[in-house]
Design an enzyme around this catalytic site. Structure first.
Site, short mmCIF file in Angstrom:
data_model
loop_
_atom_site.label_atom_id
_atom_site.label_comp_id
_atom_site.label_asym_id
_atom_site.label_seq_id
_atom_site.Cartn_x
_atom_site.Cartn_y
_atom_site.Cartn_z
N GLU A 247 0.80 -1.22 0.00
CA GLU A 247 0.00 0.00 0.00
C GLU A 247 0.84 1.28 0.00
OE1 GLU A 247 -2.90 -0.45 3.12
OE2 GLU A 247 -3.94 -2.06 2.05
N GLU A 497 -4.82 -8.75 -0.79
CA GLU A 497 -5.57 -8.55 0.45
C GLU A 497 -7.05 -8.42 0.13
OE1 GLU A 497 -4.51 -5.59 3.31
OE2 GLU A 497 -2.36 -6.00 3.16
#
Length: 767
Positions: A247, A497
């Site tokens: 991220e 994810e």
């Protein structure tokens, strides 16, 4: 040279027998975000700021317990592990000081993962940069390197940190993610990705802070890759690749006006300062800032609040001992003063904002900047350095490229970066459920469609009814995949994810054993994954020490599919606590005094290994003991929605997999493929069949051609029951029906079509 265990062919993975591999994975483990010594989950403060003197040996779990965890995950049908580690775990003591004992522990754990046949890729994980800025990832010394003082973040609100929060039990849910738009992270990510352009005075050891941080981080990853290579039996045998970084965030790059909240900032919760207000409070000034909350229709402004640091600054004082880590800071970079003031963005003598658009244009070229520019330039510059460093050691490494979350992927198609050994690795969460911690079966929002301007009005992005919601999830995942193909080229898409919060409805399931909301949410996410055509996923997350009181032991999150306070799914849906066949056995809870509960929490005396796993795991078992959670949260342990994530899946498909899916309510699995040639004896199509849904004497199989068998083999230690199918060429179809159990049924209307059938009907899609 032996063929690789896994290779890429266009958008698919292939095994050494040229069968298409479907990756069904799990993140292992959330515990890796914080150290073992001292044991510092995010709700503990003791010794928190002793960040140099820590150890991560024993993460994600000890070698002694690894067999139990890996065998459990294998039995649940997973074949892929996203192996979480942090920069802090390797280099916590100081720049260039690597923890070789942790490295050797990692090698030992990976060798055990190899014994169970997992594919593993390494995830250098971070959340909002570091534990010391409210997340995980980078070592403490990196904050001192950029000139920040983590011990004053609480008073300045430069970051919200659970470890230093006054009442950890009341830490606001999901507030940690807002740290991306608070002062500390805005400074650090700007420096990490674009320091040379926006902070040219930030020189340390004759390098700009951008190169200093990137070089150390990438060198640490390369060091680990080198040690894995030297181990001799890890590279390619179990570790197939590396992710770029978890991220990534742009910091302030492309911020058009520091004095306003940008329209693209969708997450606002708690105090929500503008970047300019964050700069002021970070320098000790008081500011009245807006506060936001998240309600039934999304975020809303709830009021305002005074942030008064009382003169404390988030910057290191001018008299700070800067010799501790051995670096030499350039005299032009003054401690005790905001780095942005030193670059003329504001005047600390008058507190006047001088260049509110400083980050809106490239300082050298004048080119307008936005998130797309950041991804194609600053992120890709980093990605290339990381990729090349890893590939200099692990030549065949599959690179899992993760651009900023939900942003437009970089434009790589047809360029030299259109790497045939690259995977697009996005993330997806149902934001409504994640933020509100409630499964709303009545409405949800097409977030991806909104971000891409699909709707004339946000009202049209609302999807009404559970079938429309499930279709919406599926279409968002497919849209994310298709956008990446258009921009990045023809590569596999693996969602690294995706997951659900378990502590929904004020932990109602923990008090009652009723996990029906979690089952619905988990099944909706898996329906989306199966229907979107992606190449695989890694569910977030497996936590070895999750409990009902503190969840994942990190920032109030509770997404682990395993908990010490829940029962493991029994081997068969048709067995009650006395071992008798019954379709009316308990659906979501078990009696703590029952034999099945005792067995699932028994301490194993003998070491579990692939060689003895069939015997050892004839009943569920774990090494860990139940936690000390309050009795009202553990009185009725449930199966933690396992019936929704323990599900059948293709393992290896001879030919090309066209579609597959599992109708949970009707316990029916379907698969379609196209094969160019007749399958040989050595290359059958294989499907995993969990015993819970498909007990041996209650399976109905229909195939369009060929023969099939069902059984386990020594290759998986007897852990996975497989259907092997020797089919003909051309289009082929498979249907497997198992046992319908009460937990799989919709609350009313048993004679209605199952979800899978409903959601395949385009007429069901609303709005």
């Amino acid at each position: 040279m032996a063929p690789l265990r896994l290779r890429i062919e266009g958008q698919t993975f292939r095994d050494s027998k040229n069968r298409e591999v479907t990756l069904r994975g799990i993140n292992v483990a959330g515990d890796a975000k914080f150290p073992t010594s001292p044991d510092l989950p995010s709700h503990r403060r003791d010794r928190f700021f002793e960040g140099d003197d820590v150890s991560f040996i024993g993460r994600p779990f000890s070698v002694e317990e690894a067999h139990t965890h890996f065998s459990r995950l294998k039995r649940w049908g997973y074949n892929l592990i996203r192996y979480i580690f942090t920069w802090e775990a390797i280099e916590h003591s100081g720049p260039g000081q690597y923890d070789e004992e942790w490295v050797q522990h990692t090698i030992r754990v990976l060798r055990l993962a190899k014994d169970y046949g997992f594919y593993v890729f390494m995830d250098p994980h971070q959340d909002v940069w570091s534990r010391f800025t409210g997340g995980s990832g980078a070592p403490m010394w990196t904050l001192y390197a950029v000139g920040l003082n983590p011990q004053t973040f609480a008073s300045t609100e430069a970051a919200w940190v659970h470890n230093t929060y006054s009442d950890p039990a009341q830490y606001p849910k999901m507030i940690w993610a807002t740290n991306y738009t608070r002062m500390a992270c805005q400074v650090i990510f700007t420096m990490f990705f674009a320091g040379k352009d926006f902070a040219p005075k930030a020189i340390i050891d004759d390098k700009n802070i951008q190169d200093y941080l990137q070089d150390h981080f990438i060198a640490a990853c390369k060091h680990l890759a080198q040690r894995l290579k030297e181990a001799g039996d890890i590279e390619n045998d179990v570790v197939i690749g590396w992710e770029s970084v978890n991220e990534p965030n742009r910091g302030l790059v492309g911020w058009q006006d520091l004095s306003t909240i940008p329209n693209e900032q969708k997450l606002q919760k708690g105090t929500s300062p503008t970047a300019w207000q964050a700069i002021l409070t970070g320098s000790g000034r008081s500011c009245e800032v807006d506060t936001w909350d998240f309600g039934g229709l999304g975020p809303y402004r709830s009021g305002s609040q005074l942030i008064d640091p009382k003169g404390e600054s988030a910057w290191l004082p001018a008299d700070h001992d800067d010799l501790r880590y051995g670096w030499k800071r350039d005299p032009g970079w003054k401690l005790g003063e905001c780095i942005w003031a030193q670059h003329g963005i504001w005047d600390p003598t008058s507190d006047e904002l001088l260049k509110k658009d400083y980050f809106a244009k490239h300082p050298k070229t004048g080119e307008s900047l936005n998130y797309e520019y950041f991804t194609n330039n600053y992120f890709m510059m980093y990605y290339r350095k990381h990729r090349d460093a890893i590939r200099s050691v692990h030549i065949d490494a599959i690179m899992f490229c993760q651009p900023p979350v939900l942003e437009i992927p970089p434009t790589l198609r047809g360029t030299k970066d259109d790497d045939p050994n690259m995977v697009f690795a996005p993330h997806f969460y149902d934001g409504v459920t994640l933020i509100m911690k409630k499964w709303n079966r009545y409405w949800n929002v097409d977030v991806f469609g909104l971000l891409r301007g699909k709707y004339l009005s946000p009202a049209f992005a609302i999807k009404v009814g559970e079938t429309a919601i499930r279709n919406c999830f599926r279409d968002q995942l497919a849209g994310i995949r298709d956008e990446a193909v258009e921009n990045m080229g023809n590569h596999p898409c693996v969602f690294t994810e995706i997951g659900i919060p378990y502590d929904m409805d004020d932990k109602y399931a923990y008090k009652t054993g009723d996990y029906s909301s979690q089952v619905s949410a988990m099944d909706a996410n898996h329906f989306a994954l199966e229907g979107s055509g992606v190449s695989g996923y890694a569910l977030w997350v497996y936590m070895a020490n999750n409990n009902h009181k503190w969840g994942d032991l990190w920032n109030g999150e509770d997404l682990s599919i395993f908990s010490l306070d829940d029962a493991l799914l029994p081997p068969s849906a048709t067995a009650d606590t006395n071992g008798q066949k019954s379709l009316n056995s308990s659906t979501f809870s078990v009696d703590q005094a029952s034999p099945s509960f005792s067995q699932s929490h028994a301490t194993e005396q003998s070491l579990v290994s692939p060689s003895n796993i069939t015997k050892t795991l004839s009943t569920p078992s774990i090494l860990s003991q139940p936690s000390n959670s309050p009795s009202d949260l553990t009185a009725k342990p449930g199966f933690r929605a396992a019936q929704a994530y323990v599900r059948p899946s293709p393992i290896a498909t001879m030919g090309n997999l066209k579609s597959y899916g599992f109708d949970l309510r009707n316990a029916t699995f379907t698969l379609s493929l196209v094969c160019d040639s007749t399958v040989t004896e050595e290359t059958p199509t294989e499907v995993s069949l969990p015993e819970f849904h498909f007990p041996q004497d209650d399976i109905d199989v229909k195939v369009s051609s060929g023969k099939w068998t069902i059984g386990a083999d020594d290759a998986d230690g007897g852990l996975i029951k497989k259907l092997r199918w020797w089919h003909g060429k051309g289009k082929q179809d498979l249907t497997i029906k198992g046992v319908r159990t009460r937990q799989d049924a919709v609350r009313k209307g048993d004679d209605e079509d199952g979800y899978f059938a409903q959601c395949q009907d385009n007429s069901c899609c609303l709005m």
